[in-house]
Motif scaffolding. Structure first.
Motif, PDB file in Angstrom:
ATOM      1  N   THR A 143       0.901  -1.018  -0.037  1.00  0.00           N
ATOM      2  CA  THR A 143      -0.095  -0.133   0.122  1.00  0.00           C
ATOM      3  C   THR A 143       0.824   1.181  -0.012  1.00  0.00           C
ATOM      4  O   THR A 143       0.588   2.050  -0.783  1.00  0.00           O
ATOM      5  CB  THR A 143      -0.993   0.058   1.308  1.00  0.00           C
TER       6      THR A 143
ATOM      7  N   ARG B  37      -1.711   5.631   6.877  1.00  0.00           N
ATOM      8  CA  ARG B  37      -2.109   4.515   7.572  1.00  0.00           C
ATOM      9  C   ARG B  37      -1.768   4.707   9.095  1.00  0.00           C
ATOM     10  O   ARG B  37      -0.666   5.230   9.572  1.00  0.00           O
ATOM     11  CB  ARG B  37      -1.331   3.258   6.955  1.00  0.00           C
TER      12      ARG B  37
ATOM     13  N   HIS C 184     -10.397   0.457   4.808  1.00  0.00           N
ATOM     14  CA  HIS C 184      -9.323   0.434   3.694  1.00  0.00           C
ATOM     15  C   HIS C 184      -9.936   0.742   2.242  1.00  0.00           C
ATOM     16  O   HIS C 184      -9.843   0.012   1.419  1.00  0.00           O
ATOM     17  CB  HIS C 184      -8.646  -0.987   3.902  1.00  0.00           C
TER      18      HIS C 184
ATOM     19  N   GLN D  10      -8.129   0.029  -0.891  1.00  0.00           N
ATOM     20  CA  GLN D  10      -8.019  -1.434  -1.248  1.00  0.00           C
ATOM     21  C   GLN D  10      -9.470  -1.830  -1.718  1.00  0.00           C
ATOM     22  O   GLN D  10      -9.380  -2.680  -2.706  1.00  0.00           O
ATOM     23  CB  GLN D  10      -7.684  -2.222  -0.027  1.00  0.00           C
TER      24      GLN D  10
ATOM     25  N   ARG E  56     -10.056  -5.464   7.710  1.00  0.00           N
ATOM     26  CA  ARG E  56     -10.635  -4.185   7.039  1.00  0.00           C
ATOM     27  C   ARG E  56     -11.086  -4.040   5.748  1.00  0.00           C
ATOM     28  O   ARG E  56     -11.641  -3.310   5.273  1.00  0.00           O
ATOM     29  CB  ARG E  56      -9.892  -2.872   7.584  1.00  0.00           C
ATOM     30  N   THR E  57     -10.363  -4.790   4.887  1.00  0.00           N
ATOM     31  CA  THR E  57     -10.597  -5.002   3.405  1.00  0.00           C
ATOM     32  C   THR E  57     -11.942  -5.310   3.122  1.00  0.00           C
ATOM     33  O   THR E  57     -12.581  -4.957   2.070  1.00  0.00           O
ATOM     34  CB  THR E  57      -9.383  -5.468   2.743  1.00  0.00           C
TER      35      THR E  57
ATOM     36  N   ARG F  95      -6.080 -12.867   5.282  1.00  0.00           N
ATOM     37  CA  ARG F  95      -4.987 -13.273   6.489  1.00  0.00           C
ATOM     38  C   ARG F  95      -5.642 -13.226   7.837  1.00  0.00           C
ATOM     39  O   ARG F  95      -6.594 -12.222   7.861  1.00  0.00           O
ATOM     40  CB  ARG F  95      -3.819 -12.226   6.145  1.00  0.00           C
TER      41      ARG F  95
ATOM     42  N   GLN G 246      -5.788 -11.607  10.952  1.00  0.00           N
ATOM     43  CA  GLN G 246      -4.932 -10.456  11.410  1.00  0.00           C
ATOM     44  C   GLN G 246      -4.582 -10.403  12.582  1.00  0.00           C
ATOM     45  O   GLN G 246      -5.131  -9.888  13.635  1.00  0.00           O
ATOM     46  CB  GLN G 246      -6.065  -9.226  11.421  1.00  0.00           C
TER      47      GLN G 246
ATOM     48  N   PRO H 174      -6.134  -9.663  -0.603  1.00  0.00           N
ATOM     49  CA  PRO H 174      -5.504  -8.205  -0.490  1.00  0.00           C
ATOM     50  C   PRO H 174      -3.999  -8.358  -0.434  1.00  0.00           C
ATOM     51  O   PRO H 174      -3.463  -7.163  -0.739  1.00  0.00           O
ATOM     52  CB  PRO H 174      -6.213  -7.591   0.504  1.00  0.00           C
ATOM     53  N   LEU H 175      -3.457  -9.428   0.016  1.00  0.00           N
ATOM     54  CA  LEU H 175      -1.904  -9.686   0.112  1.00  0.00           C
ATOM     55  C   LEU H 175      -1.575  -8.701   1.468  1.00  0.00           C
ATOM     56  O   LEU H 175      -2.064  -7.694   1.729  1.00  0.00           O
ATOM     57  CB  LEU H 175      -1.212  -9.131  -0.807  1.00  0.00           C
TER      58      LEU H 175
HETATM   59  C1  NCD Z   1      -4.329  -5.383   3.965  1.00  0.00           C
HETATM   60  C2  NCD Z   1      -4.437  -4.352   5.150  1.00  0.00           C
HETATM   61  O1  NCD Z   1      -3.390  -4.041   5.326  1.00  0.00           O
HETATM   62  O2  NCD Z   1      -5.519  -4.252   5.869  1.00  0.00           O
HETATM   63  N1  NCD Z   1      -3.173  -5.534   3.219  1.00  0.00           N
HETATM   64  C3  NCD Z   1      -3.203  -4.508   2.145  1.00  0.00           C
HETATM   65  O3  NCD Z   1      -3.024  -3.343   2.515  1.00  0.00           O
HETATM   66  N2  NCD Z   1      -2.998  -4.810   0.843  1.00  0.00           N
HETATM   67  C4  NCD Z   1      -4.698  -6.508   4.351  1.00  0.00           C
HETATM   68  C5  NCD Z   1      -3.675  -7.705   5.570  1.00  0.00           C
HETATM   69  O4  NCD Z   1      -2.657  -6.993   6.134  1.00  0.00           O
HETATM   70  O5  NCD Z   1      -3.883  -8.808   5.724  1.00  0.00           O
END
Ligand code: NCD
Length: 338
Positions: A59, A108, A136, A139, A173-174, A234, A236, A273-274
């Motif tokens: 990001t 962020r 987010h 995203q 959050r995504t 993922r 969190q 989202p990675l």
């Molecule tokens: C996500 C986040 O930070 O919410 N990552 C991202 O911004 N691509 C998802 C995550 O961290 O699992």
């Protein structure tokens, strides 16, 4: 519809279908610049303050790259300890200071609503890059743009699609922001696949139900992944009260090619989202999927750059001037024909 120029982008609640489509239309115009087929200097001299008080790779770099690709300059701070917030400075004061240097801010922060609090002190547009477990928005926009593009390969649309959201739907959050954006579309079927204890919060369920969509809540993947879009997340870990609590969920929902073959449709698009947690005991999206044509995770990353370019162009009011400041790319670029 949001009049983007000079506005903060803090929450997907600010967007309706017209504003989403306006962003996507500008994002698509950004593709040749992201692919280095041409350059633009439209933001030459403009400065982005990229403030990341929580871990990030894509990001943060994606926001910076998007601003650079429009010709602008980027200044960054990373981590709470290396900023004056660690000395007790308020978010309001930091915003007053930073906005006297910069023309736009991407931020962020680990606390919900902190980016909105920061924005009260900022005289320049602030874009939320993730505020704790809350939202987010960028995203969600890149995910939705990816969904639209991926479904078009199968002549399908977002209206009427079936999406399975998998994993940590409580803290992720995504998936909160994406679900809210999908409320602007029609007849979406949601299958929410989460372990007991990590279900989607009620306020999101209510918003989705009130939009007329159908929701199915399940706690296992088997038999529940035959969707157009399968969006894995993922666990969190950083948002759990203790590591011990997080460990209970690690590795609960692993998607591999064998799981894909058994439970997805041949056309199911896999998103995430990675970062995917590739540690052996977690391994939520196995490397054996890397050559599956429907694994869209790296295309999401590319869409992230053009979506963020679009937001910068719109909030800084240059969305129709990008071509006017166009120049050539003289160097060899492997991306040109991608
Ligand atoms: C996500 C986040 O930070 O919410 N990552 C991202 O911004 N691509 C998802 C995550 O961290 O699992």
């Amino acid at each position: 519809m949001l009049n983007f120029q000079g506005e903060h982008i803090l929450s997907v609640n600010q967007l309706n279908r017209d504003s989403i489509e306006a962003i996507f239309s500008v994002a698509k115009k950004m593709e040749p610049y992201a692919k280095k087929q041409k350059r633009t200097k439209v933001l030459e001299g403009a400065v982005l303050a990229n403030l990341f008080f929580e871990p990030s790779t894509r990001t943060r770099v994606s926001f910076g790259t998007a601003f650079n690709l429009l010709g602008g300059l980027v200044r960054e701070t990373t981590g709470m300890q290396s900023s004056a917030l660690a000395k007790g400075e308020s978010l309001y004061d930091t915003a007053r200071v930073i906005s006297s240097y910069a023309d736009a801010v991407a931020m962020r922060h680990p606390d919900a609503h902190s980016v909105a609090e920061f924005a009260t002190g900022s005289t320049v547009p602030v874009i939320n890059g993730g505020d704790g477990p809350n939202e987010h928005p960028t995203q969600a926009l890149l995910d939705l743009l990816t969904i639209e593009k991926e479904l078009s390969r199968f002549e399908r649309k977002i209206d009427g699609m079936h999406i399975a959201l998998v994993g940590d739907l409580k803290y992720g959050r995504t998936v909160h922001s994406l679900s809210k954006l999908l409320c602007h579309y029609k007849d979406v079927k949601f299958t929410l696949v989460s372990p007991d204890g990590l279900e989607m919060p009620d306020y999101i369920l209510d918003a989705v139900t009130n939009s007329g969509h159908q929701i199915e809540l399940v706690n296992q993947m088997e038999g529940n992944l035959a969707a157009d879009i399968v969006y894995q997340t993922r666990i969190q870990e950083e948002r759990f009260p203790s590591q011990e609590e997080a460990n209970k969920y690690r590795g609960g929902f692993k998607i591999s090619q064998a799981i894909y073959d058994a439970h997805c449709k041949p056309s199911s698009v896999l998103m995430h989202p990675l970062p995917r947690d590739s540690r052996g005991d977690a391994n939520e999206l196995d490397n054996d999927l890397n050559h599956n044509d429907n694994l869209a995770i790296f295309r999401q990353v590319q869409n992230g750059v053009i979506a963020r370019m679009a937001l910068f162009a719109l909030t800084l009011g240059v969305e129709n001037l990008v071509d006017k400041y166009e120049t050539e790319v003289p160097w060899y670029s492997a991306k040109k024909n991608s």
